[in-house]
Design an enzyme around this catalytic site. Structure first.
Site, PDB file in Angstrom:
ATOM      1  N   ASN A 153      -3.705 -10.847  -2.515  1.00 37.05           N
ATOM      2  CA  ASN A 153      -2.994 -11.493  -3.624  1.00 37.05           C
ATOM      3  C   ASN A 153      -1.506 -11.106  -3.598  1.00 37.05           C
ATOM      4  O   ASN A 153      -1.088 -10.244  -2.811  1.00 37.05           O
ATOM      5  CB  ASN A 153      -3.682 -11.179  -4.966  1.00 37.05           C
ATOM      6  CG  ASN A 153      -3.640  -9.709  -5.320  1.00 37.05           C
ATOM      7  OD1 ASN A 153      -2.604  -9.053  -5.193  1.00 37.05           O
ATOM      8  ND2 ASN A 153      -4.766  -9.175  -5.769  1.00 37.05           N
ATOM      9  N   ARG A 187       6.347  -2.302   4.493  1.00 36.65           N
ATOM     10  CA  ARG A 187       6.347  -2.579   5.942  1.00 36.65           C
ATOM     11  C   ARG A 187       7.513  -3.426   6.420  1.00 36.65           C
ATOM     12  O   ARG A 187       7.820  -3.387   7.614  1.00 36.65           O
ATOM     13  CB  ARG A 187       5.012  -3.235   6.342  1.00 36.65           C
ATOM     14  CG  ARG A 187       3.785  -2.392   6.037  1.00 36.65           C
ATOM     15  CD  ARG A 187       3.827  -1.031   6.716  1.00 36.65           C
ATOM     16  NE  ARG A 187       2.590  -0.282   6.485  1.00 36.65           N
ATOM     17  CZ  ARG A 187       2.306   0.878   7.067  1.00 36.65           C
ATOM     18  NH1 ARG A 187       3.158   1.440   7.895  1.00 36.65           N
ATOM     19  NH2 ARG A 187       1.162   1.507   6.795  1.00 36.65           N
ATOM     20  N   ARG A 218      -4.497   0.195   6.768  1.00 39.62           N
ATOM     21  CA  ARG A 218      -4.371   1.239   5.735  1.00 39.62           C
ATOM     22  C   ARG A 218      -4.131   0.616   4.363  1.00 39.62           C
ATOM     23  O   ARG A 218      -4.309   1.278   3.353  1.00 39.62           O
ATOM     24  CB  ARG A 218      -3.214   2.195   6.078  1.00 39.62           C
ATOM     25  CG  ARG A 218      -3.368   2.932   7.397  1.00 39.62           C
ATOM     26  CD  ARG A 218      -4.628   3.777   7.419  1.00 39.62           C
ATOM     27  NE  ARG A 218      -4.694   4.660   6.289  1.00 39.62           N
ATOM     28  CZ  ARG A 218      -4.057   5.826   6.184  1.00 39.62           C
ATOM     29  NH1 ARG A 218      -3.355   6.266   7.191  1.00 39.62           N
ATOM     30  NH2 ARG A 218      -4.160   6.564   5.102  1.00 39.62           N
ATOM     31  N   ARG A 233     -16.873  -5.489  20.385  1.00 35.40           N
ATOM     32  CA  ARG A 233     -18.267  -5.180  20.727  1.00 35.40           C
ATOM     33  C   ARG A 233     -18.983  -6.452  21.160  1.00 35.40           C
ATOM     34  O   ARG A 233     -19.863  -6.432  21.995  1.00 35.40           O
ATOM     35  CB  ARG A 233     -19.020  -4.613  19.515  1.00 35.40           C
ATOM     36  CG  ARG A 233     -18.563  -3.257  19.067  1.00 35.40           C
ATOM     37  CD  ARG A 233     -19.496  -2.743  17.985  1.00 35.40           C
ATOM     38  NE  ARG A 233     -20.811  -2.440  18.519  1.00 35.40           N
ATOM     39  CZ  ARG A 233     -21.922  -2.434  17.799  1.00 35.40           C
ATOM     40  NH1 ARG A 233     -21.897  -2.734  16.512  1.00 35.40           N
ATOM     41  NH2 ARG A 233     -23.077  -2.143  18.363  1.00 35.40           N
ATOM     42  N   TRP A 253      -1.758  -1.567   9.617  1.00 44.64           N
ATOM     43  CA  TRP A 253      -1.972  -2.626   8.628  1.00 44.64           C
ATOM     44  C   TRP A 253      -3.225  -2.356   7.793  1.00 44.64           C
ATOM     45  O   TRP A 253      -3.245  -2.535   6.576  1.00 44.64           O
ATOM     46  CB  TRP A 253      -2.105  -3.977   9.359  1.00 44.64           C
ATOM     47  CG  TRP A 253      -1.899  -5.181   8.514  1.00 44.64           C
ATOM     48  CD1 TRP A 253      -2.364  -5.394   7.240  1.00 44.64           C
ATOM     49  CD2 TRP A 253      -1.163  -6.362   8.857  1.00 44.64           C
ATOM     50  NE1 TRP A 253      -1.976  -6.628   6.797  1.00 44.64           N
ATOM     51  CE2 TRP A 253      -1.239  -7.244   7.765  1.00 44.64           C
ATOM     52  CE3 TRP A 253      -0.462  -6.767  10.007  1.00 44.64           C
ATOM     53  CZ2 TRP A 253      -0.642  -8.509   7.772  1.00 44.64           C
ATOM     54  CZ3 TRP A 253       0.126  -8.020  10.015  1.00 44.64           C
ATOM     55  CH2 TRP A 253       0.040  -8.873   8.901  1.00 44.64           C
TER      56      TRP A 253
HETATM   57  C1  FAD Z   1       6.684   4.440   6.705  1.00 40.98           C
HETATM   58  C2  FAD Z   1       5.229   4.822   6.544  1.00 40.98           C
HETATM   59  C3  FAD Z   1       4.744   5.945   7.166  1.00 40.98           C
HETATM   60  C4  FAD Z   1       3.395   6.303   7.035  1.00 40.98           C
HETATM   61  N1  FAD Z   1       2.929   7.417   7.691  1.00 40.98           N
HETATM   62  C5  FAD Z   1       1.627   7.749   7.601  1.00 40.98           C
HETATM   63  C6  FAD Z   1       1.109   8.899   8.289  1.00 40.98           C
HETATM   64  O1  FAD Z   1       1.822   9.617   8.953  1.00 40.98           O
HETATM   65  N2  FAD Z   1      -0.222   9.160   8.204  1.00 40.98           N
HETATM   66  C7  FAD Z   1      -1.058   8.387   7.437  1.00 40.98           C
HETATM   67  O2  FAD Z   1      -2.258   8.668   7.373  1.00 40.98           O
HETATM   68  N3  FAD Z   1      -0.601   7.298   6.770  1.00 40.98           N
HETATM   69  C8  FAD Z   1       0.706   6.960   6.833  1.00 40.98           C
HETATM   70  N4  FAD Z   1       1.164   5.845   6.176  1.00 40.98           N
HETATM   71  C9  FAD Z   1       0.215   5.024   5.425  1.00 40.98           C
HETATM   72  C10 FAD Z   1       0.372   5.241   3.913  1.00 40.98           C
HETATM   73  O3  FAD Z   1       0.034   6.590   3.551  1.00 40.98           O
HETATM   74  C11 FAD Z   1      -0.546   4.271   3.142  1.00 40.98           C
HETATM   75  O4  FAD Z   1      -1.888   4.512   3.503  1.00 40.98           O
HETATM   76  C12 FAD Z   1      -0.240   2.819   3.455  1.00 40.98           C
HETATM   77  O5  FAD Z   1       1.148   2.581   3.378  1.00 40.98           O
HETATM   78  C13 FAD Z   1      -0.949   1.902   2.471  1.00 40.98           C
HETATM   79  O6  FAD Z   1      -0.340   2.052   1.209  1.00 40.98           O
HETATM   80  P1  FAD Z   1      -1.165   2.024  -0.137  1.00 40.98           P
HETATM   81  O7  FAD Z   1      -2.253   3.030  -0.119  1.00 40.98           O
HETATM   82  O8  FAD Z   1      -0.165   2.129  -1.251  1.00 40.98           O
HETATM   83  O9  FAD Z   1      -1.737   0.503  -0.084  1.00 40.98           O
HETATM   84  P2  FAD Z   1      -3.183  -0.041  -0.521  1.00 40.98           P
HETATM   85  O10 FAD Z   1      -4.240   0.711   0.176  1.00 40.98           O
HETATM   86  O11 FAD Z   1      -3.133  -1.536  -0.325  1.00 40.98           O
HETATM   87  O12 FAD Z   1      -3.252   0.312  -2.034  1.00 40.98           O
HETATM   88  C14 FAD Z   1      -2.380  -0.324  -2.983  1.00 40.98           C
HETATM   89  C15 FAD Z   1      -2.327   0.560  -4.206  1.00 40.98           C
HETATM   90  O13 FAD Z   1      -3.627   0.610  -4.799  1.00 40.98           O
HETATM   91  C16 FAD Z   1      -3.850   1.937  -5.322  1.00 40.98           C
HETATM   92  N5  FAD Z   1      -4.980   2.537  -4.591  1.00 40.98           N
HETATM   93  C17 FAD Z   1      -5.634   2.035  -3.519  1.00 40.98           C
HETATM   94  N6  FAD Z   1      -6.625   2.844  -3.147  1.00 40.98           N
HETATM   95  C18 FAD Z   1      -6.584   3.899  -3.973  1.00 40.98           C
HETATM   96  C19 FAD Z   1      -7.334   5.095  -4.091  1.00 40.98           C
HETATM   97  N7  FAD Z   1      -8.331   5.418  -3.264  1.00 40.98           N
HETATM   98  N8  FAD Z   1      -7.028   5.954  -5.074  1.00 40.98           N
HETATM   99  C20 FAD Z   1      -6.029   5.686  -5.952  1.00 40.98           C
HETATM  100  N9  FAD Z   1      -5.252   4.587  -5.893  1.00 40.98           N
HETATM  101  C21 FAD Z   1      -5.542   3.701  -4.919  1.00 40.98           C
HETATM  102  C22 FAD Z   1      -2.565   2.716  -5.114  1.00 40.98           C
HETATM  103  O14 FAD Z   1      -1.730   2.553  -6.241  1.00 40.98           O
HETATM  104  C23 FAD Z   1      -1.938   2.006  -3.932  1.00 40.98           C
HETATM  105  O15 FAD Z   1      -0.526   2.167  -3.850  1.00 40.98           O
HETATM  106  C24 FAD Z   1       2.511   5.487   6.273  1.00 40.98           C
HETATM  107  C25 FAD Z   1       3.019   4.341   5.640  1.00 40.98           C
HETATM  108  C26 FAD Z   1       4.344   4.004   5.759  1.00 40.98           C
HETATM  109  C27 FAD Z   1       4.861   2.755   5.088  1.00 40.98           C
END
Ligand code: FAD
Length: 229
Positions: free
Chosen positions: A177, A188, A81, A93, A79
């Protein structure tokens, strides 16, 4: 509308507060013309659909949903992430965690088949499921006994917790939001996500649908199945 949904064996999603309605999206968009709507009618629903279809996503961001969530730590690991949200979590802690572990139901113990990214899951036999669960229950019991033993020995909670398993329950507050919420639900509450986090995604989806029904419809129609976005 419910205010709390039970999830897994001991978890929940509780809606603490929200500042969100379809009209917030409409009026965030209408400010472009210094106009406001007071109610939702056909024209406002068309506008929400237009925004969703054309990736005009910032009007969805003038909203807020605050949830209290209880989930196993391995769920929070996935979550958290999702960076476009605010989080505060129970500190292991500062206080002792409770002896509460997620134990799957026997009819939900799975084997994975196929390659990474294309796994499919099948249920194991009932006997295998029971063997897995019995062993997991013993491991959790030992884990918590060791945790308490270490605390009684005078070890700091931040180190005593090294004995704990990732299926122990924790709690957090998360605020996000509607744009972020849709993104979370899309990723998810999807068959590609782990079944356990899907259950939390479904709970969030319930609240979103109840609170912003027209935005929810637009999300399903135009955004949910987009590969990029
Ligand atoms: C089925 C599934 C499998 C996955 N497997 C793995 C895995 O094996 N290993 C792993 O590490 N992760 C894994 N993930 C996590 C995935 O890579 C994303 O980190 C997670 O889904 C969060 O998505 P997000 O970054 O789009 O969301 P958020 O972090 O909420 O970001 C939302 C949006 O904001 C923008 N954004 C946010 N931060 C940045 C940034 N720093 N730079 C540019 N744009 C940004 C992007 O457009 C992003 O889509 C998995 C996710 C899913 C759903």
């Amino acid at each position: 509308m419910e205010t709390e949904i039970k999830v897994l064996d001991k978890g929940f999603v509780r809606l603490e507060k929200y500042m969100a309605e379809d009209l917030d999206v409409v009026n965030a968009a209408k400010v472009s013309f210094l106009k406001r709507a007071k109610t939702i009618g056909e024209a406002e629903i068309c506008l929400i659909n237009f925004l969703a279809e054309n990736h005009h996503t910032s009007p969805f961001e003038h909203t807020a949903f605050k949830f209290h969530v209880k989930a196993p730590i391995f769920i929070f690991r996935e979550w958290h992430r999702h960076r476009i949200a605010s989080y505060n979590e129970w500190s292991a802690r500062y206080s002792e965690l409770k002896n509460e572990y997620y134990i799957p139901e026997p009819e939900n113990v799975r084997r994975q088949i196929g390659k990474p990214g294309r796994y499919r899951f099948e249920l194991v036999s009932h006997d295998q499921a029971i063997e897995f669960i019995n062993t997991l229950v013993i491991a959790c019991k030992e884990s918590f006994e060791n945790y308490q033993w270490a605390i009684d020995l005078g070890i700091a909670k931040e180190q005593a917790r090294l004995f704990l398993n990732v299926n122990i329950y924790s709690e957090m507050i998360v605020t996000l939001n509607a744009h972020s919420l849709m993104h979370f639900i899309k990723l998810r509450n999807s068959p590609q996500a782990q079944w356990e986090i899907q259950q939390y995604g479904a709970a969030l989806e319930y609240f979103f649908k109840e609170i912003m029904p027209n935005t929810y419809n637009a999300f399903n129609k135009f955004m949910r199945n987009l590969k990029n976005g």
